[in-house]
Design a protein around this motif. Structure first.
Motif, PDB file in Angstrom:
ATOM      1  N   MET A  19       0.836  -1.187   0.000  1.00  0.00           N
ATOM      2  CA  MET A  19       0.000   0.000   0.000  1.00  0.00           C
ATOM      3  C   MET A  19       0.876   1.245   0.000  1.00  0.00           C
ATOM      4  O   MET A  19       1.854   1.320   0.741  1.00  0.00           O
ATOM      5  CB  MET A  19      -0.901   0.018   1.234  1.00  0.00           C
ATOM      6  CG  MET A  19      -1.978  -1.040   1.230  1.00  0.00           C
ATOM      7  SD  MET A  19      -3.165  -0.851   2.578  1.00  0.00           S
ATOM      8  CE  MET A  19      -2.143  -1.141   4.002  1.00  0.00           C
ATOM      9  N   THR A  20       0.518   2.194  -0.820  1.00  0.00           N
ATOM     10  CA  THR A  20       1.254   3.448  -0.911  1.00  0.00           C
ATOM     11  C   THR A  20       0.397   4.590  -0.387  1.00  0.00           C
ATOM     12  O   THR A  20      -0.711   4.825  -0.883  1.00  0.00           O
ATOM     13  CB  THR A  20       1.638   3.737  -2.381  1.00  0.00           C
ATOM     14  OG1 THR A  20       2.414   2.643  -2.872  1.00  0.00           O
ATOM     15  CG2 THR A  20       2.445   5.017  -2.481  1.00  0.00           C
ATOM     16  N   ALA A  21       0.912   5.303   0.596  1.00  0.00           N
ATOM     17  CA  ALA A  21       0.190   6.450   1.156  1.00  0.00           C
ATOM     18  C   ALA A  21       0.525   7.694   0.343  1.00  0.00           C
ATOM     19  O   ALA A  21       1.649   8.184   0.389  1.00  0.00           O
ATOM     20  CB  ALA A  21       0.577   6.646   2.620  1.00  0.00           C
ATOM     21  N   LEU A  22      -0.439   8.185  -0.411  1.00  0.00           N
ATOM     22  CA  LEU A  22      -0.246   9.400  -1.199  1.00  0.00           C
ATOM     23  C   LEU A  22      -0.388  10.621  -0.298  1.00  0.00           C
ATOM     24  O   LEU A  22      -0.956  10.545   0.796  1.00  0.00           O
ATOM     25  CB  LEU A  22      -1.278   9.455  -2.328  1.00  0.00           C
ATOM     26  CG  LEU A  22      -1.287   8.252  -3.278  1.00  0.00           C
ATOM     27  CD1 LEU A  22      -2.447   8.360  -4.268  1.00  0.00           C
ATOM     28  CD2 LEU A  22       0.040   8.125  -4.004  1.00  0.00           C
ATOM     29  N   HIS A  23       0.128  11.753  -0.767  1.00  0.00           N
ATOM     30  CA  HIS A  23       0.109  12.971   0.048  1.00  0.00           C
ATOM     31  C   HIS A  23      -0.402  14.148  -0.780  1.00  0.00           C
ATOM     32  O   HIS A  23       0.029  14.356  -1.908  1.00  0.00           O
ATOM     33  CB  HIS A  23       1.524  13.273   0.557  1.00  0.00           C
ATOM     34  CG  HIS A  23       1.630  14.552   1.320  1.00  0.00           C
ATOM     35  ND1 HIS A  23       0.975  14.766   2.511  1.00  0.00           N
ATOM     36  CD2 HIS A  23       2.313  15.691   1.053  1.00  0.00           C
ATOM     37  CE1 HIS A  23       1.252  15.994   2.941  1.00  0.00           C
ATOM     38  NE2 HIS A  23       2.056  16.573   2.068  1.00  0.00           N
ATOM     39  N   ALA A  24      -1.332  14.902  -0.191  1.00  0.00           N
ATOM     40  CA  ALA A  24      -1.844  16.129  -0.798  1.00  0.00           C
ATOM     41  C   ALA A  24      -1.468  17.290   0.116  1.00  0.00           C
ATOM     42  O   ALA A  24      -1.951  17.361   1.251  1.00  0.00           O
ATOM     43  CB  ALA A  24      -3.352  16.053  -0.972  1.00  0.00           C
ATOM     44  N   PRO A  25      -0.583  18.199  -0.330  1.00  0.00           N
ATOM     45  CA  PRO A  25      -0.094  19.272   0.539  1.00  0.00           C
ATOM     46  C   PRO A  25      -1.185  20.131   1.163  1.00  0.00           C
ATOM     47  O   PRO A  25      -1.040  20.600   2.290  1.00  0.00           O
ATOM     48  CB  PRO A  25       0.791  20.106  -0.392  1.00  0.00           C
ATOM     49  CG  PRO A  25       1.194  19.174  -1.480  1.00  0.00           C
ATOM     50  CD  PRO A  25       0.051  18.229  -1.653  1.00  0.00           C
ATOM     51  N   ALA A  26      -2.295  20.334   0.470  1.00  0.00           N
ATOM     52  CA  ALA A  26      -3.354  21.196   1.001  1.00  0.00           C
ATOM     53  C   ALA A  26      -4.000  20.619   2.262  1.00  0.00           C
ATOM     54  O   ALA A  26      -4.570  21.364   3.069  1.00  0.00           O
ATOM     55  CB  ALA A  26      -4.418  21.431  -0.057  1.00  0.00           C
ATOM     56  N   THR A  27      -3.907  19.310   2.454  1.00  0.00           N
ATOM     57  CA  THR A  27      -4.557  18.685   3.610  1.00  0.00           C
ATOM     58  C   THR A  27      -4.077  19.279   4.920  1.00  0.00           C
ATOM     59  O   THR A  27      -4.877  19.592   5.801  1.00  0.00           O
ATOM     60  CB  THR A  27      -4.320  17.159   3.605  1.00  0.00           C
ATOM     61  OG1 THR A  27      -4.800  16.627   2.372  1.00  0.00           O
ATOM     62  CG2 THR A  27      -5.049  16.497   4.756  1.00  0.00           C
ATOM     63  N   ALA A  28      -2.779  19.441   5.067  1.00  0.00           N
ATOM     64  CA  ALA A  28      -2.234  19.978   6.316  1.00  0.00           C
ATOM     65  C   ALA A  28      -2.718  21.404   6.571  1.00  0.00           C
ATOM     66  O   ALA A  28      -2.846  21.814   7.726  1.00  0.00           O
ATOM     67  CB  ALA A  28      -0.710  19.924   6.286  1.00  0.00           C
ATOM     68  N   ARG A  29      -2.999  22.145   5.510  1.00  0.00           N
ATOM     69  CA  ARG A  29      -3.449  23.530   5.665  1.00  0.00           C
ATOM     70  C   ARG A  29      -4.935  23.638   6.017  1.00  0.00           C
ATOM     71  O   ARG A  29      -5.339  24.587   6.676  1.00  0.00           O
ATOM     72  CB  ARG A  29      -3.167  24.327   4.388  1.00  0.00           C
ATOM     73  CG  ARG A  29      -1.693  24.491   4.069  1.00  0.00           C
ATOM     74  CD  ARG A  29      -1.474  25.508   2.954  1.00  0.00           C
ATOM     75  NE  ARG A  29      -2.142  25.170   1.710  1.00  0.00           N
ATOM     76  CZ  ARG A  29      -1.603  24.458   0.731  1.00  0.00           C
ATOM     77  NH1 ARG A  29      -0.382  23.989   0.859  1.00  0.00           N
ATOM     78  NH2 ARG A  29      -2.277  24.217  -0.383  1.00  0.00           N
ATOM     79  N   ASN A  30      -5.746  22.692   5.544  1.00  0.00           N
ATOM     80  CA  ASN A  30      -7.184  22.880   5.730  1.00  0.00           C
ATOM     81  C   ASN A  30      -7.843  21.920   6.718  1.00  0.00           C
ATOM     82  O   ASN A  30      -8.997  22.118   7.080  1.00  0.00           O
ATOM     83  CB  ASN A  30      -7.911  22.840   4.376  1.00  0.00           C
ATOM     84  CG  ASN A  30      -7.821  21.496   3.680  1.00  0.00           C
ATOM     85  OD1 ASN A  30      -7.767  20.448   4.293  1.00  0.00           O
ATOM     86  ND2 ASN A  30      -7.819  21.536   2.352  1.00  0.00           N
ATOM     87  N   ARG A  31      -7.130  20.914   7.188  1.00  0.00           N
ATOM     88  CA  ARG A  31      -7.774  19.899   8.028  1.00  0.00           C
ATOM     89  C   ARG A  31      -8.270  20.446   9.367  1.00  0.00           C
ATOM     90  O   ARG A  31      -9.345  20.072   9.831  1.00  0.00           O
ATOM     91  CB  ARG A  31      -6.847  18.701   8.232  1.00  0.00           C
ATOM     92  CG  ARG A  31      -5.563  19.032   8.952  1.00  0.00           C
ATOM     93  CD  ARG A  31      -4.597  17.882   8.926  1.00  0.00           C
ATOM     94  NE  ARG A  31      -3.386  18.219   9.674  1.00  0.00           N
ATOM     95  CZ  ARG A  31      -2.287  17.490   9.675  1.00  0.00           C
ATOM     96  NH1 ARG A  31      -2.254  16.369   8.961  1.00  0.00           N
ATOM     97  NH2 ARG A  31      -1.247  17.851  10.380  1.00  0.00           N
ATOM     98  N   ASP A  32      -7.511  21.333   9.999  1.00  0.00           N
ATOM     99  CA  ASP A  32      -7.967  21.876  11.288  1.00  0.00           C
ATOM    100  C   ASP A  32      -9.180  22.793  11.139  1.00  0.00           C
ATOM    101  O   ASP A  32     -10.135  22.663  11.911  1.00  0.00           O
ATOM    102  CB  ASP A  32      -6.823  22.595  12.009  1.00  0.00           C
ATOM    103  CG  ASP A  32      -5.836  21.613  12.637  1.00  0.00           C
ATOM    104  OD1 ASP A  32      -6.273  20.537  13.101  1.00  0.00           O
ATOM    105  OD2 ASP A  32      -4.626  21.915  12.666  1.00  0.00           O
ATOM    106  N   PRO A  33      -9.179  23.733  10.165  1.00  0.00           N
ATOM    107  CA  PRO A  33     -10.391  24.547   9.990  1.00  0.00           C
ATOM    108  C   PRO A  33     -11.626  23.708   9.642  1.00  0.00           C
ATOM    109  O   PRO A  33     -12.725  23.990  10.122  1.00  0.00           O
ATOM    110  CB  PRO A  33     -10.020  25.499   8.847  1.00  0.00           C
ATOM    111  CG  PRO A  33      -8.535  25.592   8.888  1.00  0.00           C
ATOM    112  CD  PRO A  33      -8.074  24.228   9.325  1.00  0.00           C
ATOM    113  N   ILE A  34     -11.452  22.669   8.830  1.00  0.00           N
ATOM    114  CA  ILE A  34     -12.590  21.800   8.505  1.00  0.00           C
ATOM    115  C   ILE A  34     -13.047  21.062   9.761  1.00  0.00           C
ATOM    116  O   ILE A  34     -14.248  20.959  10.038  1.00  0.00           O
ATOM    117  CB  ILE A  34     -12.237  20.808   7.374  1.00  0.00           C
ATOM    118  CG1 ILE A  34     -11.941  21.548   6.069  1.00  0.00           C
ATOM    119  CG2 ILE A  34     -13.375  19.807   7.166  1.00  0.00           C
ATOM    120  CD1 ILE A  34     -11.376  20.678   4.967  1.00  0.00           C
ATOM    121  N   ALA A  35     -12.096  20.573  10.553  1.00  0.00           N
ATOM    122  CA  ALA A  35     -12.440  19.850  11.787  1.00  0.00           C
ATOM    123  C   ALA A  35     -13.217  20.744  12.752  1.00  0.00           C
ATOM    124  O   ALA A  35     -14.117  20.266  13.461  1.00  0.00           O
ATOM    125  CB  ALA A  35     -11.181  19.309  12.452  1.00  0.00           C
TER     126      ALA A  35
END
Length: 194
Positions: free
Chosen positions: A1-17
């Motif tokens: 299994m390969t874990a892909l990475h999307a840079p925007a996730t780190a920027r928007n995950r807390d505001p979405i949470a």
């Protein structure tokens, strides 16, 4: 299994949470439509341990990445193949539906399918939460979003930023409860099943 990475996730995950903490049920099943890399699902599953998460994506490579990110999380189900535009979803019910950054990176038929599918799965009062860049009548669109819209349409003419008003009109069986301004000129739209 390969874990892909999307840079925007780190920027928007807390505001979405932050928004999710206000609108998700304390327990139950949340379907994430178009989970992509799986990073959001893993992040939210850790922050909302009382909720069971069902990630999905039509792309086998994405589902592999989701499985990698969520492998050690007891409250995340195995990712399922789900095409939002398709008539048959492999689920009968959910307590909430979350969709991040799909509406603009898919044909309009996917948004219509998302609304129809979510309406079938959700009980009255349940939340459908959408996140991404949108246009609004009477509100200037950020230059960065205009440039993003051009690049999306160059990749696929059926893609592009959607009008909040068009998405709301397509949400038959839902009421737009709130629109939340987010960082990087994005919005979160919270619909409730009527």
């Amino acid at each position: 299994m390969t874990a892909l990475h999307a840079p925007a996730t780190a920027r928007n995950r807390d505001p979405i949470a932050t928004v999710l903490a206000e609108v998700l049920p304390d327990s139950g099943l949340v379907l994430e439509v178009a989970s992509g890399t799986g990073e959001h699902c893993a992040w939210f599953a850790e922050r909302f341990p009382g909720v069971e998460w069902q990630p999905s994506d039509p792309d086998p490579e994405a589902r592999d990445s989701i499985a990698s990110w969520c492998a050690d999380l007891a409250n995340v189900r195995a990712p399922i193949a789900l095409d939002a535009a398709g008539p048959d979803w492999p689920m009968a019910q959910a307590d909430a539906v979350l969709c991040i950054n799909m509406v603009h990176i898919s044909p309009w038929e996917a948004t219509l399918g998302l609304m129809t599918g979510a309406a079938r799965l959700l009980a009255p009062g349940a939340a459908l939460v959408l996140y991404g860049p949108y246009r609004r009548h009477g509100v200037a669109t950020a230059e960065s979003n205009e440039a993003f819209d051009v690049s999306l349409k160059q990749r696929n003419p059926a893609w592009g930023l959607r009008q909040v008003e068009d998405v709301t009109a397509a949400a038959r069986g839902f009421v737009l409860e709130r629109l939340v301004e987010m960082p990087a000129n994005n919005l979160t739209l919270v619909f409730r099943r009527s």
